[in-house]
Scaffold this motif. Structure first.
Motif, short mmCIF file in Angstrom:
data_model
loop_
_atom_site.label_atom_id
_atom_site.label_comp_id
_atom_site.label_asym_id
_atom_site.label_seq_id
_atom_site.Cartn_x
_atom_site.Cartn_y
_atom_site.Cartn_z
N MET A 183 41.64 66.48 54.81
CA MET A 183 41.12 65.80 53.62
C MET A 183 39.62 66.02 53.40
O MET A 183 39.22 66.24 52.26
N PRO A 184 38.79 65.97 54.43
CA PRO A 184 37.35 66.13 54.17
C PRO A 184 36.98 67.45 53.49
O PRO A 184 36.02 67.51 52.73
N SER A 185 37.76 68.49 53.72
CA SER A 185 37.43 69.78 53.09
C SER A 185 38.21 70.01 51.80
O SER A 185 38.13 71.08 51.21
N SER A 186 38.95 69.02 51.37
CA SER A 186 39.73 69.14 50.14
C SER A 186 38.99 68.51 48.97
O SER A 186 38.09 67.69 49.16
N VAL A 187 39.39 68.89 47.76
CA VAL A 187 38.76 68.34 46.55
C VAL A 187 39.83 68.02 45.51
O VAL A 187 40.96 68.48 45.59
N GLY A 188 39.42 67.23 44.55
CA GLY A 188 40.24 66.95 43.37
C GLY A 188 41.60 66.38 43.68
O GLY A 188 41.76 65.49 44.52
N ALA A 189 42.61 66.90 42.97
CA ALA A 189 43.97 66.39 43.07
C ALA A 189 44.54 66.56 44.47
O ALA A 189 45.28 65.70 44.95
N THR A 190 44.16 67.62 45.15
CA THR A 190 44.66 67.83 46.52
C THR A 190 44.16 66.73 47.44
O THR A 190 44.93 66.17 48.23
N LYS A 191 42.89 66.38 47.33
CA LYS A 191 42.33 65.31 48.15
C LYS A 191 43.02 63.98 47.84
O LYS A 191 43.33 63.19 48.74
N TRP A 192 43.27 63.72 46.57
CA TRP A 192 43.94 62.50 46.14
C TRP A 192 45.35 62.43 46.72
O TRP A 192 45.78 61.40 47.24
N LYS A 193 46.09 63.56 46.67
CA LYS A 193 47.45 63.59 47.22
C LYS A 193 47.44 63.42 48.74
O LYS A 193 48.32 62.76 49.30
N LEU A 194 46.45 63.99 49.40
CA LEU A 194 46.34 63.82 50.85
C LEU A 194 46.04 62.37 51.21
O LEU A 194 46.55 61.85 52.21
N ARG A 195 45.21 61.71 50.41
CA ARG A 195 44.92 60.29 50.65
C ARG A 195 46.19 59.46 50.50
O ARG A 195 46.45 58.55 51.30
N ILE A 196 47.00 59.77 49.51
CA ILE A 196 48.28 59.08 49.32
C ILE A 196 49.19 59.31 50.53
O ILE A 196 49.80 58.38 51.06
N ALA A 197 49.27 60.55 51.00
CA ALA A 197 50.11 60.88 52.16
C ALA A 197 49.63 60.13 53.40
O ALA A 197 50.45 59.56 54.15
N ALA A 198 48.32 60.11 53.64
CA ALA A 198 47.78 59.41 54.81
C ALA A 198 48.07 57.92 54.72
O ALA A 198 48.46 57.30 55.72
N ASN A 199 47.92 57.33 53.54
CA ASN A 199 48.22 55.91 53.37
C ASN A 199 49.70 55.63 53.58
O ASN A 199 50.07 54.60 54.18
N ALA A 200 50.56 56.52 53.10
CA ALA A 200 52.01 56.34 53.29
C ALA A 200 52.36 56.36 54.77
O ALA A 200 53.20 55.58 55.24
N LEU A 201 51.72 57.24 55.53
CA LEU A 201 51.98 57.30 56.97
C LEU A 201 51.51 56.03 57.68
O LEU A 201 52.18 55.53 58.58
N LYS A 202 50.38 55.48 57.24
CA LYS A 202 49.90 54.22 57.82
C LYS A 202 50.88 53.09 57.53
O LYS A 202 51.14 52.23 58.39
N ILE A 203 51.42 53.07 56.32
CA ILE A 203 52.41 52.05 55.96
C ILE A 203 53.65 52.20 56.83
O ILE A 203 54.20 51.21 57.33
N ALA A 204 54.09 53.44 57.03
CA ALA A 204 55.28 53.68 57.87
C ALA A 204 55.07 53.15 59.28
O ALA A 204 55.97 52.52 59.86
N VAL A 205 53.90 53.36 59.85
CA VAL A 205 53.61 52.86 61.19
C VAL A 205 53.67 51.34 61.21
O VAL A 205 54.27 50.73 62.10
N ARG A 206 53.05 50.70 60.21
CA ARG A 206 53.06 49.23 60.18
C ARG A 206 54.48 48.69 59.98
O ARG A 206 54.83 47.65 60.54
N GLU A 207 55.31 49.39 59.20
CA GLU A 207 56.71 48.96 59.03
C GLU A 207 57.45 49.03 60.36
O GLU A 207 58.18 48.10 60.73
#
Length: 132
Positions: free
Chosen positions: A40-64
């Motif tokens: 993510m740190p080396s990504s920009v724009g829509a790719t960075k946004w999609k990676l942030r969504i993916a990382a958040n989804a993985l965090k949610i999965a762990v908490r579930e």
């Protein structure tokens, strides 16, 4: 001669039998960390946004996964207290007006359910409403 087996001393402890290390949670956390800290740190724009969504989804999965047993038990207790079989049954009972004379109690029970959900999807929510 020492008979102690040292072949797995470098591995994490095996606590998730019948599976070997790493656990499902550890695997998910490793992917999330790779996305968040390396890609993510080396990504920009829509790719960075999609990676942030993916990382958040993985965090949610762990908490579930981490809260699954306690949340299922709590939900079972709440549904039992409300004499409902499951969430669709509870919904039907609410629609039918079965709790109209016990709205305060219903509100408290529903708030417990919402709180469990928020703890999984957005654990920082409670901090944000206390410290705006």
């Amino acid at each position: 001669m020492n008979s102690e087996d040292m072949s797995d001393w470098g591995l994490p402890p095996r606590t998730n039998y019948p599976y070997d290390a790493p656990s499902a949670i550890e695997l998910i956390q490793a992917v999330e960390e790779c996305i968040s800290e390396e890609i993510m740190p080396s990504s920009v724009g829509a790719t960075k946004w999609k990676l942030r969504i993916a990382a958040n989804a993985l965090k949610i999965a762990v908490r579930e996964i981490e809260g699954e047993t306690s949340h299922k038990n709590a939900l079972h207790t709440i549904l039992s207290d409300l004499e409902a079989i499951d969430m669709p049954d509870l919904s039907e009972k609410i629609k039918a007006g079965e709790f109209d004379d016990r709205l305060e109690m219903l509100q408290k029970k529903l708030l417990l359910i919402v709180t469990m959900k928020l703890e999984v999807v957005n654990p920082n929510y409670f901090e944000s409403i206390q410290n705006p």
